[in-house]
Design a protein around this motif. Structure first.
Motif, PDB file in Angstrom:
ATOM      1  N   UNK A 132      12.076  22.591  15.773  1.00 51.23           N
ATOM      2  CA  UNK A 132      13.245  23.173  15.078  1.00 51.23           C
ATOM      3  C   UNK A 132      12.870  24.530  14.572  1.00 51.23           C
ATOM      4  N   UNK A 133      11.691  24.976  14.886  1.00 51.84           N
ATOM      5  CA  UNK A 133      11.128  26.230  14.036  1.00 51.84           C
ATOM      6  C   UNK A 133       9.781  26.411  14.219  1.00 51.84           C
ATOM      7  N   UNK A 134       8.977  26.837  13.299  1.00 48.76           N
ATOM      8  CA  UNK A 134       7.732  26.982  13.142  1.00 48.76           C
ATOM      9  C   UNK A 134       6.987  26.694  11.830  1.00 48.76           C
ATOM     10  N   UNK A 135       5.619  26.244  12.024  1.00 48.36           N
ATOM     11  CA  UNK A 135       4.837  25.955  10.935  1.00 48.36           C
ATOM     12  C   UNK A 135       3.862  26.979  10.633  1.00 48.36           C
ATOM     13  N   UNK A 136       3.695  27.356   9.491  1.00 48.79           N
ATOM     14  CA  UNK A 136       2.578  28.440   9.109  1.00 48.79           C
ATOM     15  C   UNK A 136       1.566  27.698   8.167  1.00 48.79           C
ATOM     16  N   UNK A 137       0.409  27.358   8.787  1.00 47.84           N
ATOM     17  CA  UNK A 137      -0.739  26.794   7.970  1.00 47.84           C
ATOM     18  C   UNK A 137      -1.519  27.744   7.549  1.00 47.84           C
ATOM     19  N   UNK A 138      -1.815  27.541   6.150  1.00 52.06           N
ATOM     20  CA  UNK A 138      -2.629  28.680   5.178  1.00 52.06           C
ATOM     21  C   UNK A 138      -3.878  27.846   4.776  1.00 52.06           C
ATOM     22  N   UNK A 139      -4.985  28.649   4.868  1.00 55.93           N
ATOM     23  CA  UNK A 139      -6.195  28.116   4.154  1.00 55.93           C
ATOM     24  C   UNK A 139      -6.979  29.128   3.405  1.00 55.93           C
ATOM     25  N   UNK A 140      -7.449  28.996   2.372  1.00 54.57           N
ATOM     26  CA  UNK A 140      -8.068  29.899   1.582  1.00 54.57           C
ATOM     27  C   UNK A 140      -9.600  29.301   1.404  1.00 54.57           C
ATOM     28  N   UNK A 141     -10.558  29.719   1.860  1.00 52.54           N
ATOM     29  CA  UNK A 141     -11.858  29.275   2.011  1.00 52.54           C
ATOM     30  C   UNK A 141     -12.813  29.685   0.626  1.00 52.54           C
ATOM     31  N   UNK A 142     -13.779  28.741   0.372  1.00 54.01           N
ATOM     32  CA  UNK A 142     -14.630  28.999  -0.536  1.00 54.01           C
ATOM     33  C   UNK A 142     -16.047  28.389  -0.044  1.00 54.01           C
ATOM     34  N   UNK A 143     -17.038  28.738  -1.045  1.00 51.86           N
ATOM     35  CA  UNK A 143     -18.372  28.320  -0.608  1.00 51.86           C
ATOM     36  C   UNK A 143     -18.278  26.876  -0.241  1.00 51.86           C
ATOM     37  N   UNK A 144     -17.796  25.967  -1.357  1.00 55.85           N
ATOM     38  CA  UNK A 144     -17.617  24.407  -1.025  1.00 55.85           C
ATOM     39  C   UNK A 144     -16.412  24.043  -0.350  1.00 55.85           C
ATOM     40  N   UNK A 145     -15.685  23.272  -1.018  1.00 56.73           N
ATOM     41  CA  UNK A 145     -14.226  22.969  -0.685  1.00 56.73           C
ATOM     42  C   UNK A 145     -13.458  24.224  -0.486  1.00 56.73           C
ATOM     43  N   UNK A 146     -12.410  24.184   0.506  1.00 56.32           N
ATOM     44  CA  UNK A 146     -11.364  24.891   0.553  1.00 56.32           C
ATOM     45  C   UNK A 146     -10.694  25.054  -0.796  1.00 56.32           C
ATOM     46  N   UNK A 147     -10.030  26.457  -1.350  1.00 54.84           N
ATOM     47  CA  UNK A 147      -9.502  26.500  -2.479  1.00 54.84           C
ATOM     48  C   UNK A 147      -7.931  25.966  -2.187  1.00 54.84           C
ATOM     49  N   UNK A 148      -7.434  26.349  -1.119  1.00 52.89           N
ATOM     50  CA  UNK A 148      -6.229  26.063  -0.878  1.00 52.89           C
ATOM     51  C   UNK A 148      -5.839  25.659   0.485  1.00 52.89           C
ATOM     52  N   UNK A 149      -5.101  24.885   0.757  1.00 53.93           N
ATOM     53  CA  UNK A 149      -4.687  24.612   2.290  1.00 53.93           C
ATOM     54  C   UNK A 149      -3.338  24.085   2.185  1.00 53.93           C
ATOM     55  N   UNK A 150      -2.410  24.455   2.907  1.00 51.25           N
ATOM     56  CA  UNK A 150      -1.007  24.261   2.829  1.00 51.25           C
ATOM     57  C   UNK A 150      -0.214  24.517   4.091  1.00 51.25           C
ATOM     58  N   UNK A 151       0.941  23.741   4.532  1.00 56.90           N
ATOM     59  CA  UNK A 151       1.571  24.355   5.614  1.00 56.90           C
ATOM     60  C   UNK A 151       2.907  24.316   5.238  1.00 56.90           C
ATOM     61  N   UNK A 152       3.731  25.603   5.759  1.00 58.39           N
ATOM     62  CA  UNK A 152       5.018  26.013   5.260  1.00 58.39           C
ATOM     63  C   UNK A 152       5.953  25.939   6.497  1.00 58.39           C
ATOM     64  N   UNK A 153       7.148  25.448   6.503  1.00 58.01           N
ATOM     65  CA  UNK A 153       8.095  25.647   7.494  1.00 58.01           C
ATOM     66  C   UNK A 153       8.856  27.085   7.438  1.00 58.01           C
ATOM     67  N   UNK A 154       9.076  27.767   8.711  1.00 58.82           N
ATOM     68  CA  UNK A 154       9.699  28.807   9.133  1.00 58.82           C
ATOM     69  C   UNK A 154      10.867  28.491   9.885  1.00 58.82           C
ATOM     70  N   UNK A 155      12.017  29.020   9.710  1.00 55.88           N
ATOM     71  CA  UNK A 155      13.127  28.585  10.741  1.00 55.88           C
ATOM     72  C   UNK A 155      12.988  29.235  12.165  1.00 55.88           C
TER      73      UNK A 155
END
Length: 203
Positions: A132-155
């Motif tokens: 029903x659309x598109x999924x946009x997957x975002x990741x911000x990396x760091x030296x250790x664990x990733x700082x941010x990982x999220x998936x957003x829906x776009x129509x």
């Protein structure tokens, strides 16, 4: 260093191997980060300054005469070019024979290449088509664990591409905004809103 000429048909390009060797040494001396053979060649090809065969010959001669050494990077094991004392001397004493516009152009391009590669290492974005659309997957990396990982829906595809492009441009602002919202930090949110407003005015 002996002077050799190879034909290069691009307007404003260098054909003199002697000048090309100076240009390689100058580039490596001005950029603090290590560069690989492929990165230096890309900078030259992007600006149509040196053809590939001339570049390869010039680099080989520099390595043979110990102006440059090709070593393995401690960080990732990839081959990088290391400027030796003779190469540093060449850059400092002979770079003045090159046109300033040529010198400025390659330094600017090299910095853009390194910044783009660093951006790719720091964060990633991918777009996936769903029913029903598109999924946009975002990741911000760091030296250790990733700082941010999220998936957003776009129509639709246009909205997904717009979200992906904005994330590439403003990944840090997005991360700060998320923290501000989750921590109920109204001051940070207002500061970020002001930054975005200034960016929109300048574009």
């Amino acid at each position: 260093m002996a002077s050799t000429f190879l034909k290069n048909d691009e307007p404003g390009s260098l054909s003199d191997i002697y000048e090309i060797k100076i240009l390689i040494c100058y580039l490596l001396s001005c950029i603090e980060q290590p560069l690989s053979k492929e990165q230096v060649n890309y900078v030259f090809q992007f600006n149509s300054i040196v053809n590939y065969f001339s570049f390869c010959q010039a680099l080989k001669e520099l390595i043979d005469t110990h102006h440059i050494e090709e070593i393995f990077s401690v960080e990732d094991g990839k081959k990088i070019l290391q400027l030796m004392p003779m190469g540093k001397n060449t850059a400092s004493t002979l770079s003045g024979i090159l046109q300033k516009s040529t010198r400025d152009k390659i330094i600017s391009t090299a910095k853009q290449v390194l910044a783009s590669e660093q951006q790719e290492r720091d964060h990633q974005v991918s777009v996936t088509k769903v029913e029903d659309g598109y999924m946009v997957h975002l990741v911000i990396h760091d030296i250790g664990s990733d700082l941010l990982e999220m998936t957003l829906f776009a129509p639709d595809k246009q909205a997904a591409q717009q979200m992906a492009e904005r994330f590439n441009q403003d990944a840090v602002i997005l991360y700060r905004g998320m923290l501000g919202i989750l921590q109920n930090d109204s001051m940070s949110i207002h500061q970020i809103a002001d930054e975005i407003a200034k960016q929109n005015k300048s574009t």
